[in-house]
Design a protein around this motif. Structure first.
Motif, mmCIF file in Angstrom:
data_model
loop_
_atom_site.group_PDB
_atom_site.id
_atom_site.type_symbol
_atom_site.label_atom_id
_atom_site.label_comp_id
_atom_site.label_asym_id
_atom_site.label_seq_id
_atom_site.Cartn_x
_atom_site.Cartn_y
_atom_site.Cartn_z
ATOM 1 N N UNK A 32 59.872 63.020 73.721
ATOM 2 C CA UNK A 32 59.808 64.057 74.759
ATOM 3 C C UNK A 32 58.666 65.034 74.603
ATOM 4 N N UNK A 33 57.776 64.820 73.649
ATOM 5 C CA UNK A 33 56.627 65.705 73.484
ATOM 6 C C UNK A 33 55.758 65.708 74.735
ATOM 7 N N UNK A 34 55.653 64.563 75.379
ATOM 8 C CA UNK A 34 54.860 64.455 76.614
ATOM 9 C C UNK A 34 55.449 65.358 77.704
ATOM 10 N N UNK A 71 52.000 63.128 90.573
ATOM 11 C CA UNK A 71 51.777 64.552 90.303
ATOM 12 C C UNK A 71 50.997 64.799 89.013
ATOM 13 N N UNK A 72 50.691 63.750 88.292
ATOM 14 C CA UNK A 72 49.915 63.909 87.056
ATOM 15 C C UNK A 72 48.530 64.448 87.392
ATOM 16 N N UNK A 73 48.119 65.492 86.698
ATOM 17 C CA UNK A 73 46.804 66.084 86.942
ATOM 18 C C UNK A 73 45.744 65.559 85.983
ATOM 19 N N UNK A 74 46.088 64.565 85.168
ATOM 20 C CA UNK A 74 45.148 63.937 84.233
ATOM 21 C C UNK A 74 44.516 64.947 83.288
ATOM 22 N N UNK A 75 45.318 65.853 82.779
ATOM 23 C CA UNK A 75 44.793 66.842 81.829
ATOM 24 C C UNK A 75 44.729 66.286 80.406
ATOM 25 N N UNK A 76 45.368 65.147 80.171
ATOM 26 C CA UNK A 76 45.377 64.450 78.876
ATOM 27 C C UNK A 76 46.132 65.209 77.777
ATOM 28 N N UNK A 77 46.849 66.245 78.122
ATOM 29 C CA UNK A 77 47.577 66.996 77.097
ATOM 30 C C UNK A 77 48.685 66.138 76.478
ATOM 31 N N UNK A 78 49.368 65.337 77.301
ATOM 32 C CA UNK A 78 50.417 64.461 76.773
ATOM 33 C C UNK A 78 49.821 63.444 75.802
ATOM 34 N N UNK A 79 48.664 62.920 76.149
ATOM 35 C CA UNK A 79 48.003 61.941 75.284
ATOM 36 C C UNK A 79 47.588 62.583 73.960
ATOM 37 N N UNK A 81 48.951 65.145 72.478
ATOM 38 C CA UNK A 81 50.082 65.582 71.658
ATOM 39 C C UNK A 81 51.033 64.449 71.275
ATOM 40 N N UNK A 82 50.861 63.268 71.847
ATOM 41 C CA UNK A 82 51.766 62.159 71.542
ATOM 42 C C UNK A 82 51.685 61.826 70.048
ATOM 43 N N UNK A 83 52.819 61.898 69.314
ATOM 44 C CA UNK A 83 52.773 61.630 67.876
ATOM 45 C C UNK A 83 52.421 60.178 67.541
ATOM 46 N N UNK A 84 52.589 59.283 68.508
ATOM 47 C CA UNK A 84 52.238 57.877 68.273
ATOM 48 C C UNK A 84 50.827 57.550 68.748
#
Length: 189
Positions: A32-34, A71-79, A81-84
């Motif tokens: 759920x970090x994303x 709705x994704x704004x392609x900010x890459x924050x999820x990428x 912060x993803x622990x994997x």
């Protein structure tokens, strides 16, 4: 890394399918970090974490019925912060391409706006706002739609943010040769 993935997690366009997208997410542990990192998650109908789970399970209709990936704004924050270290933003892009290719586009405004945007970039190498809006309004085929944007347009013109100019809707663009070459390369992949 599978044969379908490149070093950046991107799947070649010709090989995209829900199975290839699922391959990108097979190591997702549903932490759920994303979702916690996503600035737009408050507006999404399902969380990014749940979207990944639907992809892992192959529920294609539920995925494409959702507004989450649009709705994704392609900010890459999820990428980031993803622990994997999963390519989550690239996965969203792949889902968008798949949805468009398979006709699962619930929101017609977004793809038409992007096509209009790219049309002006293809023609001039940059965005010309008046032509962008002209192309977008023509594609929407709603004669009343420009009226909804008129107050904003007047405000932008008064502040000098948009220059009034006559759009050139037809004729070849300055970047036409580059776009044709890219299309040729992508179709051959």
């Amino acid at each position: 890394m599978t044969e379908q993935q490149t070093s950046q997690g991107r799947i070649p366009l010709a090989k995209e399918s829900i199975a290839s997208v699922r391959e990108l997410l097979k190591e997702c542990m549903q932490c759920g970090t994303c979702t916690g990192s996503c600035a737009n998650s408050y507006a999404m109908d399902i969380t990014p974490r749940k979207l990944w789970r639907l992809v892992q399970l192959g529920f294609q209709e539920e995925i494409f019925a959702s507004r989450t990936f649009s709705l994704c704004s392609s900010c890459y924050y999820c990428t980031l912060r993803c622990p994997r270290g999963l390519p989550l933003t690239e996965t969203i892009h792949a889902l968008k391409r798949l949805a468009a290719a398979q006709g699962f586009v619930a929101d017609k405004k977004g793809p038409r706006f992007y096509r209009s945007f790219l049309g002006t970039v293809r023609r001039y190498g940059r965005v010309r706002e008046m032509e962008l809006m002209g192309r977008y309004f023509l594609s929407m085929k709603n004669p009343l739609l420009p009226l909804a944007f008129a107050p904003l347009g007047v405000k932008l013109m008064l502040k000098g943010k948009v220059a009034p100019e006559i759009p050139r809707i037809f004729g070849p663009g300055k970047l036409e040769a580059i776009y044709r070459k890219v299309e040729e390369l992508e179709s051959g992949s």
